[in-house]
Scaffold this active site. Structure first.
Site, PDB file in Angstrom:
ATOM      1  CB  THR A 152       9.934 -21.641  54.703  1.00 35.69           C
ATOM      2  OG1 THR A 152       9.403 -22.852  54.174  1.00 35.69           O
ATOM      3  CG2 THR A 152      10.982 -21.094  53.751  1.00 35.69           C
ATOM      4  CB  SER A 158      15.292 -27.783  50.504  1.00 38.45           C
ATOM      5  OG  SER A 158      14.485 -27.340  49.436  1.00 38.45           O
ATOM      6  N   GLY A 414      -5.772 -14.437  22.338  1.00 33.51           N
ATOM      7  CA  GLY A 414      -5.918 -13.300  23.255  1.00 33.51           C
ATOM      8  C   GLY A 414      -6.918 -13.542  24.371  1.00 33.51           C
ATOM      9  CD  GLU A 437       3.559 -28.645  51.692  1.00 36.39           C
ATOM     10  OE1 GLU A 437       4.450 -29.099  52.425  1.00 36.39           O
ATOM     11  OE2 GLU A 437       2.637 -27.950  52.128  1.00 36.39           O
TER      12      GLU A 437
END
Length: 559
Positions: A152, A158, A414, A437
């Site tokens: 990347t 992509s 909580g 991925e």
């Protein structure tokens, strides 16, 4: 699923053998645990090792301490010889079981191993040849250092074909020269790059004699043996993140970094000393698909991990709901005057149970893809199904996991805000898989693209469905008030929905929302079919089968 007493399991198996009719080789019905999980004995071994205090998560460490302790815990685990990089290629079911189990205990360790084995290791073995295996295999298994994948870029995620990093071949020196030509070409989110990573598989555009031969993968040493950053390389820390701060993700730039010719991972394409290019793939598109094929392992592993994590979060919330009480039972009721467990309230059941059913259904679908991927001799049709199904299942599973953990956090009030109760830790530690991925929206577009191709819908529905659109509609119309107890109806309604969305998507090609809905509906249909396959393998009178049949109906109603 994991807490059944071992003695009880042995007793059940012995009873099955004793009750089997003589002179018949009838397979004993599977248990739900055996149907949903593979590599059970191996997982139990990992659970036993990881349950040691040595692997306890320390919540109040500094980022530097967390990174170092995570690396040391990973290194320590490998001393038990529980995984090898060879398993990623030759025994993927075992490798994925390893990833899923480690992620349940510590998402930081899961992130390290996913990068080191799932991305780097699978790329070296899947794209490289014997010389690369001989160079690195033993060091990968020993975790002498971390390996990572640098794919990347700041400007390209992509769109892998559009990455800008270049690798020019120098005929004189027999070397490749890697460069980061622009700021948008810097490699980002490289696991372990800031501190521990020594080797990277770097994707770059291969240039030979002025011609771009497309994206290829190269082995690049980014650190020297003493841990210092190698020459012609710059590295920067990504800093604090949403989660997984035990993984020191970094950015990398290459400034005319020279590497030997042999560092091209050349299983699918070769460059001679003279700079001549050759490949068994004449079609550049097929060659590109082969070069990025190791990423499929990570995609399948991500979906499996997401479903396991979702079930763990929901299990924590469900157990809490049985022990937590609020308000007293009304006068005249069975337990009048006693505090009521919150699971007794329909609102709590309606929140938790459909999510549990969906997690089980998506886990079943993911297991189907894993079986395809683990086949030793895969045909072209197998790869086609693996690519499409892994894309769709990864998208819906990781989105579902995020919703499930948010729901689980709210269902325990909580207490869900405290890291020690695990839900918040799991949410932060696995958030990365929503874009890991592949962006989920883009992955679903890949699925719908296949379904909307000419003859595509016929092919895919033939692979997964029992009914045509007309017959599915007839089944739905013919069912009465008890339709939700009718398996053909449940299957037909999901199949009819896919047929309808295919028609709508073809009529409105500009409507991306319909295409995304089509992809999700297709995955749901596959998941229901796989859920029924598991139900059929269970003993007909077992409580597990009855419970799973209820889960199937819940899954359909929820969707």
């Amino acid at each position: 699923f994991w807490e059944m007493d071992s003695a009880q399991r042995r007793l059940e198996r012995v009873s099955g053998h004793l009750n089997k009719p003589p002179n018949q080789s009838v397979a004993a019905p599977a248990t739900l645990r055996e149907s949903l999980f593979d590599e059970i004995a191996y997982r139990e071994k990992l659970f036993s090792i990881l349950s040691s205090e040595r692997y306890d998560y320390q919540f109040e460490q500094s980022t530097r301490e967390l990174r170092e302790s995570t690396f040391l815990k990973c290194k320590d685990l490998l001393q038990h010889k529980v995984i090898s990089v060879d398993d990623v290629v030759n025994n993927p079911s075992k490798a994925m079981a390893f990833m899923e189990t480690v992620w349940l205990f510590d998402p930081n360790m899961g992130g390290v191993f996913s990068s080191h084995f799932g991305l780097f290791g699978s790329s070296v073995l899947g794209l490289g040849t014997r010389k690369h295996r001989d160079l690195l295999s033993n060091q990968i298994d020993n975790l002498s250092w971390l390996g990572a994948l640098a794919l990347t870029e700041l400007g390209h995620g992509s769109n892998v074909n559009g990455i800008e990093t270049t690798a020019h071949y120098d005929v004189q020196t027999k070397e490749f020269i890697l460069n980061t030509p622009t700021e948008s070409a810097q490699k980002i989110w490289v696991g372990g790059a800031t501190t521990h990573t020594r080797w990277c598989v770097v994707y770059a555009q291969l240039h030979l004699a002025g011609k771009n031969e497309g994206v290829h993968a190269f082995l690049v040493p980014i650190r020297n043996d003493d841990g210092t950053i190698a020459s012609q390389i710059r590295i920067a820390d990504h800093g604090a993140k949403f989660g997984q701060n035990g993984v020191d993700s970094g950015r990398i730039w290459f400034d005319s970094k020279r590497i030997p010719r042999d560092y091209l991972l050349d299983k699918f394409a070769q460059v001679s000393e003279a700079g001549l290019f050759s490949s068994q793939f004449r079609d550049p598109a097929q060659r590109f698909a082969a070069v990025v094929s190791p990423l499929i392992f990570g995609r399948i592993a991500a979906s499996g991990t997401a479903n396991h994590v979702a079930l763990l979060g929901l299990k924590i919330a469900t157990r809490f709901s049985f022990s937590r009480t609020q308000f007293k039972a009304a006068p005249g009721s069975l337990n009048a005057g006693q505090d009521v467990p919150i699971i007794a309230y329909m609102s709590q059941k309606r929140r938790l149970y459909p999510f549990i059913a969906t997690s089980i259904a998506y886990l079943a679908a993911g297991n189907h893809v894993r079986r395809l991927y683990a086949k030793p001799q895969k045909k072209k049709e197998d790869w086609k199904q693996i690519h499409v199904l892994s894309a769709g299942i990864k998208a819906v599973s990781t989105w579902h996991k995020a919703e499930a953990l948010q729901l689980a956090r709210e269902c325990v009030g909580g207490q869900g805000f405290a890291m020690v109760n695990r839900i918040a830790q799991l949410r932060a530690g696995t958030e990365i898989d929503l874009t890991l991925e592949g962006d989920n929206t883009v992955l679903l577009q890949q699925v719908s693209k296949q379904l909307l191709k000419k003859n595509g819908s016929e092919y895919w529905m033939r692979q997964a469905a029992n009914n045509s659109a007309a017959s599915a509609g007839a089944v739905i119309t013919g069912c009465g008030l008890k339709a939700m107890d009718n398996r053909p109806f449940l299957q037909a309604i999901f199949e009819w929905r896919v047929h309808l969305l295919i028609k709508l998507a073809k009529d409105r090609p500009e409507d991306t929302t319909t295409a995304a809905s089509l992809s999700s509906a297709f995955v749901d249909m596959i998941s229901l079919h796989e859920l029924f396959r598991i139900i059929d393998a269970l003993a007909s009178s077992s409580q597990e089968r009855k419970s799973l049949e209820i889960m199937a109906r819940l899954f359909v109603a929820f969707k």
